[in-house]
Design an enzyme around this catalytic site. Structure first.
Site, PDB file in Angstrom:
ATOM      1  N   LYS A  13       6.701   7.386  -3.739  1.00  0.00           N
ATOM      2  CA  LYS A  13       5.611   7.973  -4.525  1.00  0.00           C
ATOM      3  C   LYS A  13       5.207   9.343  -3.965  1.00  0.00           C
ATOM      4  O   LYS A  13       5.027  10.285  -4.719  1.00  0.00           O
ATOM      5  CB  LYS A  13       4.366   7.066  -4.517  1.00  0.00           C
ATOM      6  N   ARG A  88      -4.963   0.479  -6.304  1.00  0.00           N
ATOM      7  CA  ARG A  88      -4.111  -0.510  -5.648  1.00  0.00           C
ATOM      8  C   ARG A  88      -4.596  -1.931  -5.916  1.00  0.00           C
ATOM      9  O   ARG A  88      -3.966  -2.880  -5.453  1.00  0.00           O
ATOM     10  CB  ARG A  88      -4.136  -0.266  -4.146  1.00  0.00           C
ATOM     11  N   ARG A 123      11.484   5.756   8.105  1.00  0.00           N
ATOM     12  CA  ARG A 123      10.664   6.916   7.778  1.00  0.00           C
ATOM     13  C   ARG A 123      10.014   7.541   9.014  1.00  0.00           C
ATOM     14  O   ARG A 123       9.569   6.839   9.911  1.00  0.00           O
ATOM     15  CB  ARG A 123       9.578   6.478   6.787  1.00  0.00           C
ATOM     16  N   ARG A 156       4.535   6.098  11.777  1.00  0.00           N
ATOM     17  CA  ARG A 156       3.154   5.653  11.594  1.00  0.00           C
ATOM     18  C   ARG A 156       3.032   4.177  11.965  1.00  0.00           C
ATOM     19  O   ARG A 156       3.955   3.407  11.763  1.00  0.00           O
ATOM     20  CB  ARG A 156       2.740   5.835  10.121  1.00  0.00           C
ATOM     21  N   ARG A 167       2.497  -5.346   4.421  1.00  0.00           N
ATOM     22  CA  ARG A 167       2.153  -4.407   3.339  1.00  0.00           C
ATOM     23  C   ARG A 167       2.830  -4.812   2.037  1.00  0.00           C
ATOM     24  O   ARG A 167       2.254  -4.705   0.961  1.00  0.00           O
ATOM     25  CB  ARG A 167       2.565  -2.984   3.717  1.00  0.00           C
TER      26      ARG A 167
END
Ligand code: AMP
Length: 211
Positions: A13, A88, A123, A156, A167
């Site tokens: 996104k 969300r 990532r 992160r 998540r």
């Protein structure tokens, strides 16, 4: 052009939103970025939000909704905006509707979970300029260093393996129902996110009617 980018964490996104910002000149509003900024600045909201974010849980609706409304009210959103990571939950979507913020299209980026897990665990983020890399799919020129500003890249906390699993579970339970919510309103378009960035962007353009 008021667009929502919907989809699980790690589906791309943020990357798609950045491309849209370049092409359409409307701001990307990422509640994740706004929250991380608040955490960094140790604001009241940031202090409250941090424990949820570190665990991969959603920050309570009332905190996020206030933050989002404040941001959308700013001048630069008058020509449109791209919501990345908001709403969300169903209550967040309902609060958008109730506050009269019009949404034209909801682009639902879809990818299988195995792809998501690979994408998320590889990532790397630049803590300074926000650039996003991937150890396999989009490596920086020099390992661990941002091409744009030479800062050291980070993983992160919310992209660590066990947090990723949580998540995804949170996404399935709390966010996925939004696909149906916007489908019912007739403004939801699903796109295959497992394609090149350019192809994904082309499909987004078609979905929002600007191709
Ligand atoms: P993101 O960068 O969008 O993946 O967001 C990172 C984290 O910020 C999430 O795992 C949540 O803890 C929190 N967050 C971001 N957006 C929202 C939202 N709309 N509602 C609740 N929590 C959010």
């Amino acid at each position: 052009m008021n667009v929502i980018l919907l989809g699980p964490p790690g589906v791309g996104k943020g990357t798609a939103a950045k491309r849209m910002v370049e092409v359409y000149g409307v701001p990307q509003i990422s509640t994740g970025d706004l929250l991380r900024e608040a955490v960094k600045n140790k604001t009241d909201l940031g202090l409250k939000a941090k424990k949820y974010m570190d665990a991969g849980e959603l920050v309570p609706d009332d905190l996020v909704i206030g933050l989002l409304k404040e941001r959308v009210a700013k001048q630069d959103c008058r020509k449109g905006f791209i919501l990345d990571g908001f709403p969300r939950t169903i209550p967040q979507a309902e609060s958008l509707d109730a506050s009269g913020i019009r949404i034209d299209v909801v682009v639902n980026l879809h990818a299988d979970e195995s792809v998501i897990i690979e994408r998320l665990s590889g990532r790397r983020d630049c803590p300074k300029c926000g650039a996003i890399y991937h150890v396999k799919n989009k490596p920086p020129k020099k390992a661990g260093i941002c091409d744009a500003c030479q800062s050291e890249l980070i993983t992160r906390d919310d992209q660590k393996e066990e947090v990723i699993q949580n998540r995804l579970q949170v996404y399935r339970k709390q966010t996925e129902p939004l696909i149906r919510y916007y489908e019912k309103k007739g403004i939801q378009k699903t796109i295959n996110a497992v394609q090149t960035i350019e192809k994904v962007f082309e499909d987004i353009q078609k979905a929002i009617g600007q191709a």
